[in-house]
Design a protein around this motif. Structure first.
Motif, PDB file in Angstrom:
ATOM      1  N   PRO A  27       0.831  -1.314   0.335  1.00 34.28           N
ATOM      2  CA  PRO A  27       0.248  -0.307  -0.114  1.00 34.28           C
ATOM      3  C   PRO A  27       0.838   1.180   0.028  1.00 34.28           C
ATOM      4  O   PRO A  27       1.833   0.713   0.785  1.00 34.28           O
ATOM      5  CB  PRO A  27      -0.903  -0.462   1.252  1.00 34.28           C
ATOM      6  CG  PRO A  27      -0.526  -1.822   1.586  1.00 34.28           C
ATOM      7  CD  PRO A  27       0.547  -2.237   1.371  1.00 34.28           C
ATOM      8  N   SER A  28       1.012   1.973  -0.409  1.00 32.23           N
ATOM      9  CA  SER A  28       1.446   3.232  -0.786  1.00 32.23           C
ATOM     10  C   SER A  28       0.210   4.545  -0.959  1.00 32.23           C
ATOM     11  O   SER A  28      -0.580   4.644  -2.186  1.00 32.23           O
ATOM     12  CB  SER A  28       2.134   2.757  -2.155  1.00 32.23           C
ATOM     13  OG  SER A  28       2.432   5.088  -2.777  1.00 32.23           O
ATOM     14  N   ASP A  29       0.641   6.192  -1.090  1.00 36.01           N
ATOM     15  CA  ASP A  29       0.782   6.993  -1.107  1.00 36.01           C
ATOM     16  C   ASP A  29       0.123   7.321  -2.572  1.00 36.01           C
ATOM     17  O   ASP A  29       0.018   9.073  -3.030  1.00 36.01           O
ATOM     18  CB  ASP A  29       0.197   8.195   0.256  1.00 36.01           C
ATOM     19  CG  ASP A  29      -0.001   7.905   1.054  1.00 36.01           C
ATOM     20  OD1 ASP A  29      -0.821   7.136   0.734  1.00 36.01           O
ATOM     21  OD2 ASP A  29       0.498   8.353   2.377  1.00 36.01           O
ATOM     22  N   TYR A  30       1.615   7.034  -2.867  1.00 38.52           N
ATOM     23  CA  TYR A  30       2.353   7.574  -4.375  1.00 38.52           C
ATOM     24  C   TYR A  30       1.779   6.574  -5.408  1.00 38.52           C
ATOM     25  O   TYR A  30       1.934   6.263  -6.750  1.00 38.52           O
ATOM     26  CB  TYR A  30       3.510   7.415  -4.537  1.00 38.52           C
ATOM     27  CG  TYR A  30       4.095   8.884  -3.220  1.00 38.52           C
ATOM     28  CD1 TYR A  30       3.830   9.768  -3.211  1.00 38.52           C
ATOM     29  CD2 TYR A  30       4.080   8.742  -2.355  1.00 38.52           C
ATOM     30  CE1 TYR A  30       3.959  10.909  -2.090  1.00 38.52           C
ATOM     31  CE2 TYR A  30       4.795   8.920  -0.584  1.00 38.52           C
ATOM     32  CZ  TYR A  30       4.292  10.489  -0.908  1.00 38.52           C
ATOM     33  OH  TYR A  30       4.674  11.312   0.404  1.00 38.52           O
ATOM     34  N   MET A  31       1.595   4.749  -5.519  1.00 38.66           N
ATOM     35  CA  MET A  31       1.606   4.498  -6.491  1.00 38.66           C
ATOM     36  C   MET A  31       0.415   3.988  -6.272  1.00 38.66           C
ATOM     37  O   MET A  31      -0.107   3.241  -4.877  1.00 38.66           O
ATOM     38  CB  MET A  31       2.375   3.424  -6.512  1.00 38.66           C
ATOM     39  CG  MET A  31       2.274   2.137  -7.724  1.00 38.66           C
ATOM     40  SD  MET A  31       3.740   0.950  -7.835  1.00 38.66           S
ATOM     41  CE  MET A  31       3.326  -0.110  -6.746  1.00 38.66           C
ATOM     42  N   LYS A  32      -0.774   4.118  -7.374  1.00 36.08           N
ATOM     43  CA  LYS A  32      -1.772   3.188  -7.537  1.00 36.08           C
ATOM     44  C   LYS A  32      -2.042   2.541  -8.817  1.00 36.08           C
ATOM     45  O   LYS A  32      -1.586   3.245 -10.161  1.00 36.08           O
ATOM     46  CB  LYS A  32      -3.317   4.637  -7.485  1.00 36.08           C
ATOM     47  CG  LYS A  32      -2.943   5.079  -6.388  1.00 36.08           C
ATOM     48  CD  LYS A  32      -3.687   4.804  -5.672  1.00 36.08           C
ATOM     49  CE  LYS A  32      -3.301   6.194  -3.942  1.00 36.08           C
ATOM     50  NZ  LYS A  32      -3.660   5.234  -2.122  1.00 36.08           N
ATOM     51  N   PRO A  33      -2.907   1.684  -8.909  1.00 35.67           N
ATOM     52  CA  PRO A  33      -4.070   0.955  -9.842  1.00 35.67           C
ATOM     53  C   PRO A  33      -4.264   1.231 -10.633  1.00 35.67           C
ATOM     54  O   PRO A  33      -5.513   2.359 -10.538  1.00 35.67           O
ATOM     55  CB  PRO A  33      -3.817  -0.901  -9.607  1.00 35.67           C
ATOM     56  CG  PRO A  33      -4.506  -0.472  -7.745  1.00 35.67           C
ATOM     57  CD  PRO A  33      -2.904   0.654  -7.845  1.00 35.67           C
ATOM     58  N   ILE A  34      -4.354   1.345 -11.473  1.00 36.45           N
ATOM     59  CA  ILE A  34      -5.427   2.633 -12.598  1.00 36.45           C
ATOM     60  C   ILE A  34      -6.056   1.510 -13.387  1.00 36.45           C
ATOM     61  O   ILE A  34      -6.878   1.696 -14.584  1.00 36.45           O
ATOM     62  CB  ILE A  34      -4.602   3.479 -13.317  1.00 36.45           C
ATOM     63  CG1 ILE A  34      -3.960   3.042 -14.141  1.00 36.45           C
ATOM     64  CG2 ILE A  34      -4.070   4.418 -11.956  1.00 36.45           C
ATOM     65  CD1 ILE A  34      -3.067   4.682 -15.006  1.00 36.45           C
ATOM     66  N   SER A  35      -5.350   0.926 -13.904  1.00 37.41           N
ATOM     67  CA  SER A  35      -6.292  -0.543 -14.714  1.00 37.41           C
ATOM     68  C   SER A  35      -5.857  -2.147 -14.505  1.00 37.41           C
ATOM     69  O   SER A  35      -4.504  -2.223 -14.280  1.00 37.41           O
ATOM     70  CB  SER A  35      -6.081  -0.373 -15.990  1.00 37.41           C
ATOM     71  OG  SER A  35      -4.680  -0.165 -16.970  1.00 37.41           O
ATOM     72  N   TYR A  36      -6.902  -2.787 -14.922  1.00 41.50           N
ATOM     73  CA  TYR A  36      -6.508  -4.712 -14.756  1.00 41.50           C
ATOM     74  C   TYR A  36      -6.787  -5.181 -15.560  1.00 41.50           C
ATOM     75  O   TYR A  36      -6.950  -4.743 -16.885  1.00 41.50           O
ATOM     76  CB  TYR A  36      -7.654  -5.217 -13.674  1.00 41.50           C
ATOM     77  CG  TYR A  36      -8.518  -4.897 -13.874  1.00 41.50           C
ATOM     78  CD1 TYR A  36      -9.034  -5.758 -14.747  1.00 41.50           C
ATOM     79  CD2 TYR A  36      -8.778  -3.873 -12.990  1.00 41.50           C
ATOM     80  CE1 TYR A  36     -10.910  -5.289 -14.455  1.00 41.50           C
ATOM     81  CE2 TYR A  36     -10.556  -3.612 -13.032  1.00 41.50           C
ATOM     82  CZ  TYR A  36     -11.146  -4.344 -14.000  1.00 41.50           C
ATOM     83  OH  TYR A  36     -12.723  -4.328 -14.581  1.00 41.50           O
ATOM     84  N   LEU A  37      -5.563  -6.787 -16.222  1.00 44.45           N
ATOM     85  CA  LEU A  37      -6.150  -7.024 -17.524  1.00 44.45           C
ATOM     86  C   LEU A  37      -7.658  -7.487 -17.881  1.00 44.45           C
ATOM     87  O   LEU A  37      -7.100  -8.463 -15.838  1.00 44.45           O
ATOM     88  CB  LEU A  37      -5.152  -8.077 -17.821  1.00 44.45           C
ATOM     89  CG  LEU A  37      -4.121  -8.640 -18.466  1.00 44.45           C
ATOM     90  CD1 LEU A  37      -4.069  -7.484 -19.369  1.00 44.45           C
ATOM     91  CD2 LEU A  37      -3.391  -9.903 -18.849  1.00 44.45           C
ATOM     92  N   GLU A  38      -7.957  -7.902 -18.430  1.00 47.00           N
ATOM     93  CA  GLU A  38      -9.173  -8.510 -18.777  1.00 47.00           C
ATOM     94  C   GLU A  38      -9.169  -9.964 -18.419  1.00 47.00           C
ATOM     95  O   GLU A  38      -8.130 -10.315 -18.930  1.00 47.00           O
ATOM     96  CB  GLU A  38     -10.162  -7.817 -19.611  1.00 47.00           C
ATOM     97  CG  GLU A  38      -9.954  -8.558 -20.723  1.00 47.00           C
ATOM     98  CD  GLU A  38     -10.817  -8.032 -22.242  1.00 47.00           C
ATOM     99  OE1 GLU A  38     -11.537  -7.721 -22.256  1.00 47.00           O
ATOM    100  OE2 GLU A  38      -9.781  -8.203 -23.634  1.00 47.00           O
ATOM    101  N   LEU A  39     -10.305 -10.657 -17.673  1.00 44.70           N
ATOM    102  CA  LEU A  39      -9.651 -12.147 -17.982  1.00 44.70           C
ATOM    103  C   LEU A  39     -11.676 -12.888 -18.448  1.00 44.70           C
ATOM    104  O   LEU A  39     -12.432 -11.520 -18.128  1.00 44.70           O
ATOM    105  CB  LEU A  39      -9.285 -13.483 -16.720  1.00 44.70           C
ATOM    106  CG  LEU A  39      -8.231 -12.669 -15.931  1.00 44.70           C
ATOM    107  CD1 LEU A  39      -8.755 -12.160 -15.099  1.00 44.70           C
ATOM    108  CD2 LEU A  39      -7.909 -14.105 -15.441  1.00 44.70           C
ATOM    109  N   PRO A  40     -11.211 -14.277 -19.147  1.00 42.51           N
ATOM    110  CA  PRO A  40     -12.412 -14.330 -19.563  1.00 42.51           C
ATOM    111  C   PRO A  40     -13.605 -14.812 -18.769  1.00 42.51           C
ATOM    112  O   PRO A  40     -12.931 -15.144 -17.636  1.00 42.51           O
ATOM    113  CB  PRO A  40     -12.490 -15.111 -20.836  1.00 42.51           C
ATOM    114  CG  PRO A  40     -10.565 -15.708 -20.052  1.00 42.51           C
ATOM    115  CD  PRO A  40      -9.858 -14.866 -20.004  1.00 42.51           C
ATOM    116  N   ASP A  41     -14.880 -15.052 -18.622  1.00 43.31           N
ATOM    117  CA  ASP A  41     -16.245 -15.604 -17.734  1.00 43.31           C
ATOM    118  C   ASP A  41     -15.339 -17.599 -18.734  1.00 43.31           C
ATOM    119  O   ASP A  41     -14.925 -17.641 -19.530  1.00 43.31           O
ATOM    120  CB  ASP A  41     -17.090 -15.016 -17.838  1.00 43.31           C
ATOM    121  CG  ASP A  41     -18.029 -14.846 -19.718  1.00 43.31           C
ATOM    122  OD1 ASP A  41     -18.006 -16.278 -19.967  1.00 43.31           O
ATOM    123  OD2 ASP A  41     -18.783 -13.800 -20.096  1.00 43.31           O
ATOM    124  N   SER A  42     -15.718 -17.917 -17.414  1.00 43.04           N
ATOM    125  CA  SER A  42     -16.448 -19.832 -17.392  1.00 43.04           C
ATOM    126  C   SER A  42     -16.929 -19.816 -18.958  1.00 43.04           C
ATOM    127  O   SER A  42     -17.014 -20.626 -19.357  1.00 43.04           O
ATOM    128  CB  SER A  42     -16.888 -20.276 -16.725  1.00 43.04           C
ATOM    129  OG  SER A  42     -18.527 -19.569 -16.200  1.00 43.04           O
TER     130      SER A  42
END
Length: 391
Positions: free
Chosen positions: A346-361
């Motif tokens: 956890p950081s005050d300076y680094m944040k995730p802004i997107s994630y890689l999509e995964l398929p549904d079943s």
């Protein structure tokens, strides 16, 4: 022109057209990055952010690819020529700044050179067993980051923690925990023969239990442009067997202990506060002891587990904190579940802004199980884009 060209071309039979189509290579499925809700708002309020991306991917070592293990997979999808090129295509099209790969074999003969052509330098740690051919690798873009320090993690070093003369009745490292932990959802992939054929020796001997030939890598980078920030990336592959859950937990604890020491070393040597990302195949599902241990240092976590002592470094899961853990990262007829994670301090300076999509079943491209012609591994790649903002 068209008429005369047609006259010169012999007619194609239906069967020949089918053969031609079936022989054409099938391009792999390339997932996309999905913006985290409110990430745009964060970027507008802090417009000077620096962005980079990281993908973690168990690519399935070719040494483990046999039709008897994957009888449901199209035979052509298991061939080295197809798989190797498909994996490179996936990595090339994802274009991440950092790749953490597990079950990486053929490193010197193939991946190192191919990735170098794409602008990546690399670090590799091969598993130590005589018959082990795979390991963990970190690839990073030369133009973006400079490697300043690396350390290799050899989980067999845990054997040295067993006092000389220790008997098989040792409570700390014996399988006492296993009888309790294997009742939980700690699982491995259905591809048991990949690791299950190994001679594991006497399970009551703690030295034997801890000698699993698993490895990891710690690497510290300095970004070449602004903000001249330091980043620590850890990549690992934890032991697979659900019946040896105590060994998995011991490896997770050792990883975080080494990571904490490494972070302190980087902080002092370079007079900085490095950001930290941990990625890998942990062979544990959400809620399992390993998962609970890894994220229990996050103040927002409500998980309580009796396996926690003093957590050396707090971590939170990128997917859990953005969209929720996916239902699976490993998809086969025998097992479907989430085993792969990207964790960050956890950081005050680094944040995730997107994630890689995964398929549904229900997605057509994963029907029947992986690997297949659309996905060259039994695992799916996971990833995130991060933004660093310095006040």
């Amino acid at each position: 022109m068209l008429k005369s060209f047609a006259a010169l071309s012999p007619p194609l039979s239906v069967s020949s057209v089918v053969r031609k189509m079936s022989s054409s290579p099938t391009p792999p499925k390339i997932p996309k990055f999905i913006s985290v809700e409110a990430a745009d708002i964060h970027s507008r309020t802090k417009p000077d952010g620096f962005r980079f991306s990281l993908v973690s991917y168990n690519i399935l070592a070719q040494a483990y690819v046999k039709s008897i293990i994957f009888p449901y997979s199209p035979r052509s999808s298991l061939k080295w020529n197809h798989r190797s090129n498909s994996i490179i295509d996936v990595l090339k099209n994802l274009g991440a700044d950092f790749f953490c790969l597990q079950e990486l074999d053929e490193f010197d003969s193939f991946y190192k050179g191919k990735m170098q052509e794409l602008g990546y330098s690399s670090i590799y740690m091969k598993r130590s067993g005589e018959k082990k051919r795979d390991g963990c690798g970190i690839f990073y873009k030369d133009e973006l980051a400079e490697l300043v320090l690396e350390e290799k993690i050899e989980y067999n070093d845990l054997v040295k923690t067993i006092p000389d003369g220790n008997s098989s009745n040792d409570d700390e490292h014996n399988n006492v925990q296993t009888n309790q932990l294997d009742k939980q959802k700690d699982v491995a992939t259905n591809t048991g023969p990949k690791s299950g054929t190994e001679d594991r020796g006497d399970p009551n001997d703690p030295r034997v239990r801890l000698k699993r030939d698993c490895v990891g890598i710690l690497a510290a980078f300095k970004f070449k442009g602004p903000p001249h920030q330091f980043l620590i990336v850890a990549n690992t592959h934890i032991y697979w067997d659900p019946e040896w859950a105590d060994v998995k937990l011991a490896q997770a604890k050792y990883l975080l202990s080494r990571l904490s020491q490494f972070k302190t070393l980087i902080s002092h040597r370079f007079e900085c506060t490095p950001e930290v990302i941990v990625a890998g195949d942990f062979n544990s599902q959400p809620g399992d002891p390993v998962y609970q241990y890894l994220i229990s240092g996050n103040p927002s976590s409500e998980l309580i587990t009796d396996c926690i002592e003093e957590l050396p470094i707090p971590l939170s899961s990128v997917y859990a904190s953005t969209r929720g853990e996916p239902p699976f990262t490993n998809f086969t007829p025998g097992f479907t579940g989430t085993l792969d994670y990207i964790l960050c301090c956890p950081s005050d300076y680094m944040k995730p802004i997107s994630y890689l999509e995964l398929p549904d079943s229900e997605a057509a491209d994963i029907a029947g199980g992986l690997p297949n012609l659309s996905h060259p591994s039994d695992h799916l790649p996971i990833g995130a884009e991060f933004e660093i903002v310095k006040e």
